[in-house]
Design an enzyme around this catalytic site. Structure first.
Site, PDB file in Angstrom:
ATOM      1  N   LYS A  45      -5.447   0.166  -8.308  1.00 60.35           N
ATOM      2  CA  LYS A  45      -5.108   1.207  -7.380  1.00 60.35           C
ATOM      3  C   LYS A  45      -3.838   1.926  -7.796  1.00 60.35           C
ATOM      4  O   LYS A  45      -3.623   3.080  -7.462  1.00 60.35           O
ATOM      5  CB  LYS A  45      -4.890   0.630  -5.978  1.00 60.35           C
ATOM      6  CG  LYS A  45      -6.083   0.036  -5.331  1.00 60.35           C
ATOM      7  CD  LYS A  45      -5.731  -0.502  -3.962  1.00 60.35           C
ATOM      8  CE  LYS A  45      -6.888  -1.264  -3.375  1.00 60.35           C
ATOM      9  NZ  LYS A  45      -6.515  -1.915  -2.127  1.00 60.35           N
ATOM     10  N   GLY A  46      -2.966   1.240  -8.494  1.00 58.39           N
ATOM     11  CA  GLY A  46      -1.631   1.762  -8.769  1.00 58.39           C
ATOM     12  C   GLY A  46      -1.578   3.068  -9.514  1.00 58.39           C
ATOM     13  O   GLY A  46      -0.646   3.849  -9.341  1.00 58.39           O
ATOM     14  N   ASP A 102      -0.530   2.744 -14.563  1.00 63.04           N
ATOM     15  CA  ASP A 102       0.772   2.948 -13.938  1.00 63.04           C
ATOM     16  C   ASP A 102       1.874   2.160 -14.623  1.00 63.04           C
ATOM     17  O   ASP A 102       2.937   2.694 -14.918  1.00 63.04           O
ATOM     18  CB  ASP A 102       0.728   2.625 -12.441  1.00 63.04           C
ATOM     19  CG  ASP A 102       0.260   1.205 -12.135  1.00 63.04           C
ATOM     20  OD1 ASP A 102      -0.219   0.492 -13.039  1.00 63.04           O
ATOM     21  OD2 ASP A 102       0.349   0.796 -10.958  1.00 63.04           O
ATOM     22  N   ASP A 105       3.119  -4.721 -17.751  1.00 60.12           N
ATOM     23  CA  ASP A 105       4.039  -5.858 -17.734  1.00 60.12           C
ATOM     24  C   ASP A 105       3.735  -6.739 -18.941  1.00 60.12           C
ATOM     25  O   ASP A 105       4.267  -6.515 -20.017  1.00 60.12           O
ATOM     26  CB  ASP A 105       3.868  -6.668 -16.435  1.00 60.12           C
ATOM     27  CG  ASP A 105       4.368  -5.937 -15.212  1.00 60.12           C
ATOM     28  OD1 ASP A 105       5.567  -5.650 -15.147  1.00 60.12           O
ATOM     29  OD2 ASP A 105       3.556  -5.680 -14.316  1.00 60.12           O
ATOM     30  N   PHE A 154      11.189  -5.798 -10.770  1.00 59.82           N
ATOM     31  CA  PHE A 154      10.029  -5.543  -9.930  1.00 59.82           C
ATOM     32  C   PHE A 154      10.199  -4.195  -9.242  1.00 59.82           C
ATOM     33  O   PHE A 154      11.079  -4.018  -8.405  1.00 59.82           O
ATOM     34  CB  PHE A 154       9.823  -6.654  -8.899  1.00 59.82           C
ATOM     35  CG  PHE A 154       8.469  -6.584  -8.284  1.00 59.82           C
ATOM     36  CD1 PHE A 154       7.359  -7.056  -8.963  1.00 59.82           C
ATOM     37  CD2 PHE A 154       8.293  -6.002  -7.043  1.00 59.82           C
ATOM     38  CE1 PHE A 154       6.093  -6.952  -8.414  1.00 59.82           C
ATOM     39  CE2 PHE A 154       7.022  -5.898  -6.482  1.00 59.82           C
ATOM     40  CZ  PHE A 154       5.924  -6.385  -7.168  1.00 59.82           C
ATOM     41  N   VAL A 155       9.343  -3.240  -9.619  1.00 57.89           N
ATOM     42  CA  VAL A 155       9.467  -1.877  -9.122  1.00 57.89           C
ATOM     43  C   VAL A 155       8.290  -1.507  -8.234  1.00 57.89           C
ATOM     44  O   VAL A 155       7.170  -2.021  -8.394  1.00 57.89           O
ATOM     45  CB  VAL A 155       9.596  -0.865 -10.280  1.00 57.89           C
ATOM     46  CG1 VAL A 155      10.906  -1.078 -11.026  1.00 57.89           C
ATOM     47  CG2 VAL A 155       8.428  -0.958 -11.239  1.00 57.89           C
TER      48      VAL A 155
END
Length: 182
Positions: A45-46, A102, A105, A154-155
């Site tokens: 979804k990001g 998006d 990591d 963590f954003v």
């Protein structure tokens, strides 16, 4: 100020910075695909907000599709186990494809996605990521178009969430640790 803003310890990129960089990425993609109509595959979804703004900044015809995966659940780091929740609908055989993500990591999800897309036999496959966390990589990943490299923090915001919250913030910020660390 709303409660979501109070949950942010620092703003990394404001709305203006994000839109400026996206216009630059759109110009790069437009120049690279002058003789093609690439298929932009947004990772849900990001990535939906990033993809929407990115395609509006591209000056050539494009097609859009989505792939939904999960590897996080409500955790703050990838489980490493990727599950496809929604598959692509467009036949990408022989097509130029750009995967739009998006954030990267560990790189494990993107590596899985690229392998999966190659199984559909596109003529080319490129990646466009808004945020990259190089210090978090657990596998060797490369990108063709990148918005920003960031530290391993963590954003949230601009489509990025924690437990389905904060996606609607117009900026990208660092979430206060006490909200996700127990």
């Amino acid at each position: 100020m709303n409660q979501m803003n109070c949950d942010i310890s620092a703003v990394l990129f404001d709305e203006y910075q994000i839109q400026t960089r996206i216009r630059e990425l759109g110009l790069e993609i437009s120049n690279s695909y002058k003789n093609s109509t690439p298929v932009m595959i947004g990772i849900l979804k990001g990535g939906f907000i990033f993809l929407a703004d990115l395609v509006r900044s591209i000056t050539i015809p494009v097609e859009v599709d989505f792939l939904a995966i999960s590897s996080y659940g409500t955790k703050t780091s990838s489980s490493g186990v990727v599950k496809i929740r929604k598959d692509i609908d467009i036949d990408i055989t022989g097509r130029d494809v750009i995967v739009v993500e998006d954030i990267v990591d560990t790189g494990l999800s993107l590596a899985y996605i690229k392998d999966y897309i190659w199984q559909h036999k596109p003529s080319s496959l490129k990646t466009c990521v808004l945020l990259d966390k190089p210090d978090a990589h657990k596998t060797d990943v490369t990108f063709d178009y990148i918005g920003y490299s960031i530290k391993n923090e963590f954003v949230v915001g601009y489509g990025l969430d924690f437990a389905e919250k904060y996606r609607n913030l117009p900026f990208i910020g660092i979430l206060k640790e006490e909200l996700y660390k127990c």
